[in-house]
Structure formats: structure tokens, C-alpha cells
Write a protein that holds these residues in place. Structure first.
Motif, PDB file in Angstrom:
ATOM      1  N   MET A  99       1.037  -1.249  -0.002  1.00 40.13           N
ATOM      2  CA  MET A  99      -0.318   0.116  -0.254  1.00 40.13           C
ATOM      3  C   MET A  99       0.655   1.706  -0.440  1.00 40.13           C
ATOM      4  O   MET A  99       1.854   1.149   0.614  1.00 40.13           O
ATOM      5  N   VAL A 100       0.414   2.061  -0.529  1.00 42.52           N
ATOM      6  CA  VAL A 100       0.908   3.813  -0.294  1.00 42.52           C
ATOM      7  C   VAL A 100       0.101   4.824   0.839  1.00 42.52           C
ATOM      8  O   VAL A 100      -0.876   4.600   0.289  1.00 42.52           O
ATOM      9  N   ILE A 101       1.529   4.645   0.923  1.00 44.37           N
ATOM     10  CA  ILE A 101       0.044   5.968   2.462  1.00 44.37           C
ATOM     11  C   ILE A 101       0.775   7.672   2.510  1.00 44.37           C
ATOM     12  O   ILE A 101       2.195   7.656   1.988  1.00 44.37           O
ATOM     13  N   GLY A 102       0.155   8.107   2.568  1.00 47.77           N
ATOM     14  CA  GLY A 102       0.525   9.823   2.556  1.00 47.77           C
ATOM     15  C   GLY A 102       1.687   9.783   3.703  1.00 47.77           C
ATOM     16  O   GLY A 102       1.983   8.938   4.385  1.00 47.77           O
ATOM     17  N   ASN A 103       2.942  11.152   3.263  1.00 51.91           N
ATOM     18  CA  ASN A 103       4.188  10.782   4.395  1.00 51.91           C
ATOM     19  C   ASN A 103       3.587  12.004   5.725  1.00 51.91           C
ATOM     20  O   ASN A 103       4.424  11.456   6.521  1.00 51.91           O
ATOM     21  N   ASP A 104       3.082  11.898   5.778  1.00 49.51           N
ATOM     22  CA  ASP A 104       2.462  12.411   7.638  1.00 49.51           C
ATOM     23  C   ASP A 104       0.864  12.882   7.929  1.00 49.51           C
ATOM     24  O   ASP A 104      -0.122  13.327   7.779  1.00 49.51           O
ATOM     25  N   VAL A 105       0.419  11.498   7.564  1.00 51.12           N
ATOM     26  CA  VAL A 105      -0.894  10.849   7.775  1.00 51.12           C
ATOM     27  C   VAL A 105      -0.607  10.819   9.388  1.00 51.12           C
ATOM     28  O   VAL A 105       0.447  10.856  10.087  1.00 51.12           O
ATOM     29  N   TYR A 106      -1.655  10.357   9.955  1.00 52.38           N
ATOM     30  CA  TYR A 106      -2.166  10.294  11.778  1.00 52.38           C
ATOM     31  C   TYR A 106      -0.888   9.362  11.846  1.00 52.38           C
ATOM     32  O   TYR A 106      -1.097   8.508  11.670  1.00 52.38           O
ATOM     33  N   GLY A 107      -0.175   9.751  13.198  1.00 52.05           N
ATOM     34  CA  GLY A 107       0.573   8.754  13.599  1.00 52.05           C
ATOM     35  C   GLY A 107       0.161   7.228  14.191  1.00 52.05           C
ATOM     36  O   GLY A 107       1.307   6.505  13.664  1.00 52.05           O
ATOM     37  N   GLY A 108      -0.760   7.473  14.706  1.00 52.31           N
ATOM     38  CA  GLY A 108      -1.820   5.876  14.918  1.00 52.31           C
ATOM     39  C   GLY A 108      -2.013   5.104  13.373  1.00 52.31           C
ATOM     40  O   GLY A 108      -1.712   4.003  13.669  1.00 52.31           O
ATOM     41  N   THR A 109      -2.491   5.941  12.159  1.00 55.09           N
ATOM     42  CA  THR A 109      -2.201   4.724  11.012  1.00 55.09           C
ATOM     43  C   THR A 109      -1.308   4.649  10.960  1.00 55.09           C
ATOM     44  O   THR A 109      -1.240   3.024  10.473  1.00 55.09           O
ATOM     45  N   TYR A 110      -0.724   5.617  10.755  1.00 53.25           N
ATOM     46  CA  TYR A 110       1.343   4.613  10.308  1.00 53.25           C
ATOM     47  C   TYR A 110       1.440   3.848  11.319  1.00 53.25           C
ATOM     48  O   TYR A 110       2.411   2.773  10.793  1.00 53.25           O
ATOM     49  N   ARG A 111       1.213   4.381  12.404  1.00 54.00           N
ATOM     50  CA  ARG A 111       1.623   2.281  13.541  1.00 54.00           C
ATOM     51  C   ARG A 111       0.745   1.343  13.409  1.00 54.00           C
ATOM     52  O   ARG A 111       1.256   0.572  13.249  1.00 54.00           O
ATOM     53  N   LEU A 117       0.426  -4.181  10.472  1.00 54.49           N
ATOM     54  CA  LEU A 117      -0.115  -4.566   9.153  1.00 54.49           C
ATOM     55  C   LEU A 117       1.381  -5.249   8.249  1.00 54.49           C
ATOM     56  O   LEU A 117       1.223  -6.344   8.028  1.00 54.49           O
ATOM     57  N   GLY A 118       2.630  -4.280   9.474  1.00 55.16           N
ATOM     58  CA  GLY A 118       3.708  -4.899   8.139  1.00 55.16           C
ATOM     59  C   GLY A 118       4.220  -6.343   9.060  1.00 55.16           C
ATOM     60  O   GLY A 118       4.207  -7.342   8.346  1.00 55.16           O
ATOM     61  N   PRO A 119       4.161  -6.468   9.635  1.00 53.62           N
ATOM     62  CA  PRO A 119       4.139  -8.191   9.897  1.00 53.62           C
ATOM     63  C   PRO A 119       3.328  -9.399   9.805  1.00 53.62           C
ATOM     64  O   PRO A 119       3.799 -10.832   9.659  1.00 53.62           O
ATOM     65  N   TRP A 120       2.328  -9.250   9.236  1.00 53.43           N
ATOM     66  CA  TRP A 120       1.215  -9.850   9.056  1.00 53.43           C
ATOM     67  C   TRP A 120       1.746 -10.161   7.293  1.00 53.43           C
ATOM     68  O   TRP A 120       1.460 -10.316   6.377  1.00 53.43           O
ATOM     69  N   GLY A 121       2.469  -9.294   6.841  1.00 54.88           N
ATOM     70  CA  GLY A 121       3.365  -9.407   5.264  1.00 54.88           C
ATOM     71  C   GLY A 121       2.602  -8.009   4.043  1.00 54.88           C
ATOM     72  O   GLY A 121       2.721  -8.635   3.513  1.00 54.88           O
ATOM     73  N   VAL A 122       1.725  -7.012   4.825  1.00 53.66           N
ATOM     74  CA  VAL A 122       2.013  -5.879   4.038  1.00 53.66           C
ATOM     75  C   VAL A 122       3.059  -4.709   3.598  1.00 53.66           C
ATOM     76  O   VAL A 122       2.994  -4.280   5.081  1.00 53.66           O
ATOM     77  N   GLU A 123       3.456  -4.157   2.465  1.00 48.00           N
ATOM     78  CA  GLU A 123       4.240  -3.563   2.715  1.00 48.00           C
ATOM     79  C   GLU A 123       3.727  -2.608   2.405  1.00 48.00           C
ATOM     80  O   GLU A 123       2.588  -2.121   2.333  1.00 48.00           O
ATOM     81  N   HIS A 124       4.139  -1.482   2.857  1.00 50.17           N
ATOM     82  CA  HIS A 124       4.071  -0.074   3.427  1.00 50.17           C
ATOM     83  C   HIS A 124       4.389   1.038   2.405  1.00 50.17           C
ATOM     84  O   HIS A 124       6.340   0.848   2.788  1.00 50.17           O
ATOM     85  N   THR A 125       5.054   2.079   1.614  1.00 50.91           N
ATOM     86  CA  THR A 125       5.315   3.237   0.615  1.00 50.91           C
ATOM     87  C   THR A 125       4.682   4.424   1.702  1.00 50.91           C
ATOM     88  O   THR A 125       3.944   4.370   0.724  1.00 50.91           O
ATOM     89  N   PRO A 126       5.639   5.250   2.360  1.00 52.59           N
ATOM     90  CA  PRO A 126       5.994   6.364   2.615  1.00 52.59           C
ATOM     91  C   PRO A 126       5.774   7.601   1.305  1.00 52.59           C
ATOM     92  O   PRO A 126       6.835   7.388   0.841  1.00 52.59           O
ATOM     93  N   VAL A 127       4.854   8.210   1.375  1.00 53.36           N
ATOM     94  CA  VAL A 127       4.650   9.201   0.284  1.00 53.36           C
ATOM     95  C   VAL A 127       3.793  10.250  -0.166  1.00 53.36           C
ATOM     96  O   VAL A 127       3.221  11.062   0.705  1.00 53.36           O
ATOM     97  N   ASP A 128       5.079  11.464  -0.237  1.00 62.00           N
ATOM     98  CA  ASP A 128       4.655  13.079   0.088  1.00 62.00           C
ATOM     99  C   ASP A 128       3.174  13.185  -1.221  1.00 62.00           C
ATOM    100  O   ASP A 128       3.805  13.081  -2.818  1.00 62.00           O
ATOM    101  N   LEU A 129       2.272  12.921  -1.253  1.00 58.39           N
ATOM    102  CA  LEU A 129       0.812  13.283  -1.928  1.00 58.39           C
ATOM    103  C   LEU A 129       0.117  14.042  -1.835  1.00 58.39           C
ATOM    104  O   LEU A 129      -0.280  14.680  -2.932  1.00 58.39           O
ATOM    105  N   THR A 130       1.256  15.755  -2.317  1.00 58.83           N
ATOM    106  CA  THR A 130       0.956  16.865  -2.332  1.00 58.83           C
ATOM    107  C   THR A 130       0.997  16.943  -3.267  1.00 58.83           C
ATOM    108  O   THR A 130       0.357  17.771  -4.722  1.00 58.83           O
ATOM    109  N   ALA A 131       1.875  16.482  -4.369  1.00 60.54           N
ATOM    110  CA  ALA A 131       2.066  16.313  -5.907  1.00 60.54           C
ATOM    111  C   ALA A 131       1.752  14.809  -6.547  1.00 60.54           C
ATOM    112  O   ALA A 131       2.289  13.743  -6.028  1.00 60.54           O
TER     113      ALA A 131
END
Ligand SMILES: *Cc1c(COP(=O)(O)O)cnc(C)c1O
Length: 401
Positions: A99-111, A117-131
Motif C-alpha cells: 500500500m501507498v500511504i501519505g507521508n504525514d498521516v496521523y501517527g496512529g495510522t502509520y503505527r 499490518l507489516g508483520p502480517w506481510g503487508v508492505e507500505h511506502t510513505p509518499v508526499d502526496l501533495t504532488a
């Protein structure tokens, strides 16, 4: 009639899902504080009510109202914003997905994403989505199943272009989820801009009185699971998958919390108007203050997302963050206010102040989502704005003495 989409926002917020009680005429949905329902013979359910994890009339009223104010096909109320997020993510993702996640989302969402989800095998990439185009580089073809956007974001108040991001997500076969907590449904409706699911922490503006913890997910009409995924009930409908998970994992909103959220929703429209007006004044005051080095508020013409926010939202909201150039001063401001209460959370009638680096965003220290340590976040409430400005003025004077 009350979920009629031609009705205005305030009308829907007050009436959708909230017909007077047929038995008594009570104009407010009662709090059905009950776990189970008498059956008329085995399987003879009155009105479909069976057990309150599966369904409860007070929660159903809130869910209908939230669907109506977000312009969605169905709403689901949860015990917290994070419980809603967890259900949405587990409906749409499987081990091995990305999944792609905005790079300044709510801290609890990132956690939740990184450490649950990370340890269950879901990878994520934080991205600055202002562009929005930055999303294209982060998408892994065939593996990216969810794009998660928060706009305005917490705590930096950056603005992402939901329509443009929806186009990229759709082309990639990924589900677009928008966390609409900061704007509230009164100021922004992401489903109308192409999002598949909207999530809220109803703890914040929807509840509006700092007296409940709750969350919600609202699903767009016809929203489909990411390409190639079949849900637990054998359909590809996002609505079916979330409904199944809400019952199967059970993190539901209780009847009293659902009732409080519903009561808050009725005044959301007028509250947001005052939040916006007060925040605009406070932001202008801060922008002109010599001890403040930077103000993030989408209502300021200097904000990089100002024009986009003006198009995408019906007001700029009640959240402001500002920098002082010095972590010590930021901490001191938080300790010196008298009307702004030093506390986490946001969206209530009372103004709050906090130091994100050491409070709400402590969980993202050392990650791509770390926030500047000289940042102060304000949730501008509904008090008289002159009192709020005077309070910040004296707090800044004390902090810089
Ligand atoms: C508070 C918040 C959440 C989490 O909601 P809870 O109700 O605290 O679980 C999610 N997103 C945003 C933007 C929030 O502010």
C-alpha cells in the motif's frame, strides 16, 4: 426521504436515519442499550435485529446518517477511528500486498500500517502526496492494492488532490481510502471526488464535544475490492467485505457512543462554520507574530495547497500548526496557554494545544513521518475568537521571555 441527496448537508445531518421512533414518536433515536432481541419463533427476527454486535438500531441510525452526509452507499460505525481503519485495511489487503500511504498521516495510522499490518506481510511506502504524480513512482504494478490519503493532513495541514490521486489509484486497480477526519463531512466529501472509502475518527469533529471515542467507514456506491480479490462472503463488494469484518472481528460502536456521535453530527454544519472563522483569525494573527516562523493553515493565501483546498473543500477547517524555530519555545507555548487546554485530540468545542513531536506523533519519531520538534498544533474551538487570540499572544510572550 431523509437520505435524499438533493437535500442540503445540514438537513441530512439532522434527519437522515433519524425518523421519529415509530412506537413512541420520540424525535431522537433512543439509545438501544441492549445486547440481544426476542425472536418470534426460532429465526423469527423482528425488523432483522438479532444480536447487537451484528446490528443495533442506535448504531444503524448513525451509520445511515454518516452514509447520507458523505454521499456513500453504506456507513459502518466502529469503536474508534483506528478500529474503522483496521477493518477497511483488512478488507482490502492480503499478505504480500503493498500500500501507498501519505507521508504525514496521523501517527496512529502509520503505527497500524507499519507495526500491525507489516508483520502480517503487508508492505507500505510513505509518499508526499501533495504532488499526485509522485504516487506513480511508488505504485508496484499488480501489488499495490490500497492508496491511503489524509487531507488536510495531521499535523502539517498539507493538501492532496483527491481527484488526481483517485485517477492514478483506479488505473492501478487499487482502492483509494481518504481519512476525512480533519475536514469533516461538512467541508469535504471525498467519495464525490472519486475515493472508494472515507474513514473518520468520529472522536473529533463529528462527535465534536470531546466526550466519546469512535470511528466510521463510509463506502462509495458500487465500490469494488482491489483487482483480483474476492471478499469473505464471496463477492467483490467493499461494502460486503467491511460489513462482514465489522461483525466478524467485532470492533463496533456501542449504543451510547453511537448516540453521542449522532447528536454531534446534528450541529456539525454550524460548528464547522465557526471553527473555520475562528481558525482563520487565529492563523492571520500567528502569521503576523514575530515569534512565529511559519504557519500552516490552508486558509492562508501563502499555504501551498490554498487554491486546491479552496476548490476541494467548502471551508479550511479548524486545525492550525505553527513553528517557532525552537523546540523549547514550542513546549513553553503549550505550557503557557490559559484557554487553549494542553491535550491530545481535536475537533471539540474547546480549543486545544499540543506539541506533536512529544505527544500525538511520538510514535513516528525516527521514521519518514517524523514531525519538526518546534511545531505546535492547535485545534481552534468555538470560544470568542478575541479571547483565543489574546491567550496565544500572552503565551507567546511568556514562552519567548
Ligand atoms: C484521531 C485520528 C485518528 C484515529 O482515531 P481514534 O478515534 O483516536 O482511533 C485517525 N485519523 C486522524 C486524522 C485522527 O485525527
Amino acid at each position: 426521504m431523509t437520505d435524499d441527496e438533493t437535500l442540503g448537508f445540514a438537513t441530512r445531518a439532522i434527519h437522515a436515519g433519524q425518523e421519529p421512533d415509530p412506537g413512541t414518536g420520540a424525535v431522537v433515536p433512543p439509545i438501544y442499550q441492549v445486547s440481544t432481541y426476542q425472536q418470534d419463533g426460532v429465526g423469527g427476527l423482528r425488523g432483522g435485529w438479532e444480536y447487537s454486535r451484528s446490528g443495533n438500531p442506535t448504531r444503524a441510525a448513525l451509520e445511515a446518517a454518516l452514509a447520507a452526509v458523505e454521499g456513500g452507499a453504506a456507513g459502518f460505525a466502529f469503536a474508534s477511528g483506528l478500529a474503522a481503519e483496521d477493518a477497511v485495511l483488512r478488507a482490502a489487503l492480503r499478505p504480500g500486498d503493498h500500500m501507498v500511504i501519505g507521508n504525514d498521516v496521523y501517527g496512529g495510522t502509520y503505527r497500524l500500517v507499519a507495526r500491525v499490518l507489516g508483520p502480517w506481510g503487508v508492505e507500505h511506502t510513505p509518499v508526499d502526496l501533495t504532488a499526485a504524480d509522485r504516487l506513480l513512482d511508488a505504485i508496484r504494478p499488480g501489488r499495490t492494492k490500497v492508496v491511503w490519503v489524509e487531507t488536510p493532513s495531521n499535523p502539517l495541514l498539507s493538501i492532496a488532490d483527491i481527484t488526481a490521486i483517485a485517477g492514478h489509484a483506479r488505473a492501478a486497480g487499487a482502492l483509494l481510502v481518504v481519512d476525512n477526519t480533519f475536514a469533516s463531512p461538512a467541508l469535504q466529501n471525498p467519495l464525490a471526488l472519486g475515493a472508494d472509502v472515507v474513514v473518520h475518527s468520529t472522536t473529533k469533529y463529528v462527535g465534536g464535544h470531546s466526550d466519546l471515542v469512535g470511528g466510521a467507514a463510509v463506502v462509495a456506491d458500487g465500490a469494488q475490492l482491489p483487482a483480483g480479490l474476492e471478499g469473505p462472503t464471496g463477492t467483490t463488494s467493499v461494502r460486503d467485505a467491511i460489513r462482514f469484518l465489522q461483525n466478524a472481528s467485532g470492533a463496533i460502536a456501542g449504543p451510547f457512543d453511537a448516540w453521542l456521535a449522532l447528536r454531534g453530527l446534528k450541529t456539525l454544519d454550524v460548528r464547522m462554520q465557526r471553527h473555520c472563522a475562528n481558525a482563520q483569525r487565529v492563523a492571520e494573527f500567528l502569521a503576523a507574530h514575530p515569534a512565529v516562523t511559519h504557519v500552516s493553515y490552508p486558509g492562508l493565501a501563502t499555504h501551498p495547497g490554498h487554491e486546491l483546498a479552496a476548490r476541494q473543500m467548502r471551508g479550511f477547517g479548524g486545525m492550525i500548526s505553527f513553528r517557532t524555530g525552537d523546540a523549547q519555545v514550542a513546549g513553553a507555548v503549550c505550557g503557557a496557554t490559559r484557554i487553549f487546554t494542553l491535550a491530545e485530540s481535536l475537533g471539540g468545542v474547546e480549543s486545544l494545544v499540543e506539541h506533536p513531536a512529544r505527544m500525538t506523533h511520538g510514535s513516528v519519531a525516527g521514521t519518514a513521518l517524523e514531525v519538526p520538534d518546534d511545531l505546535v498544533r492547535l485545534s481552534v474551538g468555538l470560544e470568542d475568537v478575541d479571547d483565543l487570540v489574546a491567550d496565544l499572544d500572552q503565551a507567546l510572550a511568556v514562552a519567548t521571555r
